[in-house]
Structure formats: C-alpha cells, structure tokens
Design a protein around this motif. Structure first.
Motif, short mmCIF file in Angstrom:
data_model
loop_
_atom_site.label_atom_id
_atom_site.label_comp_id
_atom_site.label_asym_id
_atom_site.label_seq_id
_atom_site.Cartn_x
_atom_site.Cartn_y
_atom_site.Cartn_z
N HIS A 8 12.96 -69.56 17.96
CA HIS A 8 12.45 -68.77 16.84
C HIS A 8 11.10 -68.18 17.20
N GLU A 112 15.58 -63.36 10.84
CA GLU A 112 15.73 -64.21 9.66
C GLU A 112 14.38 -64.50 9.01
N GLU A 136 15.39 -64.82 16.02
CA GLU A 136 15.99 -65.97 16.70
C GLU A 136 16.76 -65.48 17.91
#
Ligand code: ZN
Ligand code: MN
Length: 441
Positions: A8, A112, A136
């Motif tokens: 991430h 995200e 991600e």
C-alpha cells in the motif's frame, strides 16, 4: 521460497480520495481532518474522484510497465472494524495489470481508501487517515530470497520516490505472502522495508522449527510485531467471498481516456534505471556505482551537484562509498540529512583543510546529530603539518637516527606520532612524504 507482496502506497495528494479534507493525518490534531463523507455519516455521498490520485495511480502503473485499463469501477469491500465507519472500503478494479519490475511480475495496481487509525490499547480511533488515497500494488510470488525481497522493495521505493508518489507523512505498508513448504502464510502489518526483511527471516526460522518438531505448518494470517520482530497467529485467512464485493452505486465508473494516459506518459520523470544508464555514460561509472547513487534519489541529486564542484572521482568516493555506507549503517536516506552540513565536510576535505579520516569522523558526528559541521571541523583543524613534523623530529632523536642509518621502519613510527598529535587530520601519505623531505634535507 516464494514471496509475493501486497504493497500500500499512501499517495502524495493534498486532499482525500472522495472528499476535500486535507491529508496531513499525522501533523494535524486527531479527528480534525474529517467531514461527513470520510466518517461515513448517514446519507453522505462521495464527491468526485480526486484527479491527482488517478494521475499518480496511472504514473505508478506505467512506471511498473503495466497495461492500462480503459475503464474501471470502484467496489465496496465489506468488513467490520472500528477504523472503517462505512463498514466498507472503496477499492477499485485494477487500473493497471501484467506489469513487471526487474524479474518480479506485477499482477495489478489499483486505488483504494485508507481506513482510520484504531488504537487497540486505548480504544480510540483517529479518522484523519480515513479516505486518504492509496495505491495497492500486488506482485506475483516471484521473490525467491531475503536478498531479492530487499532489492525489490528498495527498487520499488526508489521508483515511487522519483515519481513523487509517496505522501510525506506516510510509509509503505505491506502484506507479505510467503510459501516455504507449499503452505501459504500471510504476514500483515509490515510497515517498512526493514520490517519486511525481519518478518520473513523470523518466519523462516519459525517454520523450520515446526518442521524439525514434526508439526504441520498451518495456512494462516499472522501479524508482524515490529517491536519484538516476531509474527503472531491472527486468524485463518478470509476468502474473497467474505468481503462481499459489490460495485459502489455512488461512484460512476472511471474512463481512462487515451488523452489522459498520453498526458501522464508525457509527464513521467527520468526513472532510476534510465538515470543509472545516463550516469554510466555521462560520468563513466560502472553499473554498481551508478545504481548505488541513483537508488536514493536525493543522493543521486547530491552527487550530480557536487561532482560539478568537486570532480567526479572525489564525489564517487565520498557519495557512493563513504556517505552511502554511513547512511546505510544508520538506516537513513539522503532526504533525512541536512545536505548543507555534508557539503561543508566534503569541502573541508576537498580543500585539504582536514584529512580523509578526520572527514569521515566529522561526517559521522554530523549524521548522529552531535553538532554543527562548522564547529566540529574547527576542533579537527590541527596546527600546520610543517610545525608538527619539526616537533616530532625534535622529540624523537633515536627514531630519526635509526631512520637515517637505514632502518626504514622507524619512519612508520614517526608517521604514527604525527597522526596522533593531529588527530588524523592529515592524510598519512602526505605526512610520510613531508617527513621524508625534512629528514632527507
Ligand atoms: Zn472528508
Ligand atoms: Mn488493500
């Protein structure tokens, strides 16, 4: 061993993914960068997608040699935890797929929202981070050793820093999937490159021990405890169905037009591998030295700037070898360093105000925050070499006699005396030359 990663990257945008709240989640007071959208208030609807986040996502996907999806949707990924006020995380379908970095295949890149930060011990939640855009990156299990893991993550970090993609208050957070004996174990909560290496090293030991005792290795999710360098069993792995993915009806599908891709492609900076090749050509460096310099973007910048002033050879030694080594030892990057302080040390050595050993010592103290370069350098400024040489000759008549009668070893002793008196300020070679000249005369 096979290792795959889900990494991430908190994106370097000023506002959140679906609202206009600022993204400085650490420096702001808890729960001040919030609004009805990013705290999931009843009836709140997401605003339009943050365009900067989309562009950074595309940049990352292009830099990782992905195919770009012409359009993608945002999905709701459901789970129940205090850090997630909506009870779902908005997570996109891949905007890039089938990429590659070195020999590691990149399965997908998607965007995200970050959840908030839940403090288990205090039972408090800070929603400043809730809704911050993340990318991600999911790799194939193509990493075969701890060394490959470290190399891959360093290279990826380097690429991301050349893209200015990482939020200054954020760090790479990753899940590490590791199969040692055909059983997949997932390690969550890894927050640094160093942590990933440590977690995998621990996991290898743990699994080898289990096997030695004839016990089976369970397919499970484990949590990495950074303070103790160990992994702890968390729960058996959820499957994708548990998350009940559904398209988010509040967010229209995103069309990635050709024009946008071309615009982003046109704005791509020079990336580490390109810069390495340029350094090899422009400065005549070998591949290893060039890669060492470009891997840390700010170190590469520093080298280029300093080489103009102090020459390539001197700067290769000081940037690629000495400075790089001292930074590695301290787990630091060039951006953590006050570069003007380092410049002062390098100049003092370049202008032969102090010798190399003293330069290294001052550099270490500067990096350890033990003082300003200017003050430290002053304590290392010795009396003129000529004076000290005269003094040492006067004080050691026996060694001088030995030297003159052909015992060359006596010179080593005299050199040692000068170095001791001058705290390593002068280069031993220079001291030796000076002594020889005076003794011969
Ligand atoms: Zn908000
Ligand atoms: Mn994720």
């Amino acid at each position: 061993m096979k290792i795959g990663l889900e990494i991430h990257v908190p994106l370097n945008t000023r506002s959140k993914l679906f609202c206009t709240c600022p993204t400085n989640f650490l420096s702001a007071e808890p729960n001040t960068n919030v609004c009805p959208v990013c705290t999931g208030q009843p009836g709140s609807k997401p605003m339009g997608l943050n365009e900067k986040a989309l562009e950074l996502g595309l940049k990352i996907a292009l830099a990782l040699n992905c195919e770009i999806s012409p359009s993608f949707r945002f999905l709701r990924k459901h789970y129940f935890y205090p850090d997630l006020p909506n009870n779902y995380q908005r997570t996109s379908e891949p905007l890039g797929r089938n990429g590659k970095l070195g020999k590691v295949r990149i399965w997908e890149v998607h965007i995200e929202e970050d959840p908030g930060r839940y403090d288990l011990r205090k039972g408090t939640v800070d929603y400043n981070r809730s809704g911050i855009p993340l990318v991600e990156i999911v790799t194939a299990p193509d990493i075969g050793s701890v060394e490959e893991l470290r190399d891959f993550l360093r290279t990826l970090y380097s690429v991301l820093s050349y893209l200015d993609a990482i939020h200054p208050e954020g760090t790479l957070r990753m899940d590490v999937n590791i199969s040692l004996y055909d059983t997949r174990v997932e390690i969550k909560n890894v927050n640094s490159i160093h942590g990933a290496v440590k977690a995998v090293q621990y996991e290898i030991l743990r699994q080898e021990n289990l096997r030695r005792q004839g016990q089976e290795i369970k397919r499970e999710t484990r949590h990495y405890d950074e303070n103790h360098g160990i992994t702890i069993a968390l729960r058996t792995k959820e499957t994708a169905e548990d998350y009940r993915y559904v398209p988010d009806p509040d967010v229209p599908p995103v069309d990635v037009g050709r024009d946008l891709v071309e615009k982003v492609r046109g704005e791509m900076p020079e990336l580490p591998h390109e810069r390495m090749r340029r350094f090899m050509e422009e400065y005549g460096l070998n591949r290893t030295v060039a890669w060492t310099l470009v891997l840390d973007r700010e170190l590469g910048d520093f080298f280029e700037e300093m080489a103009r002033e102090m020459g390539v050879e001197f700067c290769v030694e000081w940037c690629a070898k000495i400075l790089r080594g001292e930074l590695n030892y301290r787990n630091m990057r060039m951006k953590d360093v006050d570069r003007d302080e380092v410049v002062e040390v390098l100049r003092a050595v370049r202008e032969e105000k102090i010798g190399k050993p003293a330069g290294v010592e001052v550099l270490r103290k500067v990096l350890d925050g033990e003082g300003r370069a200017r003050d430290l350098l002053r304590t290392y400024t010795a009396p003129p070499l000529e004076e000290v040489v005269e003094e040492v000759i006067r004080e050691n008549p026996e060694a001088v006699r030995d030297y003159r009668s052909g015992k060359k070893k006596a010179l080593d002793y005299l050199v040692g005396q000068v170095l001791r008196k001058t705290k390593g300020v002068y280069d031993p070679k220079k001291v030796r030359e000076r002594l020889e000249v005076v003794l011969r005369g």
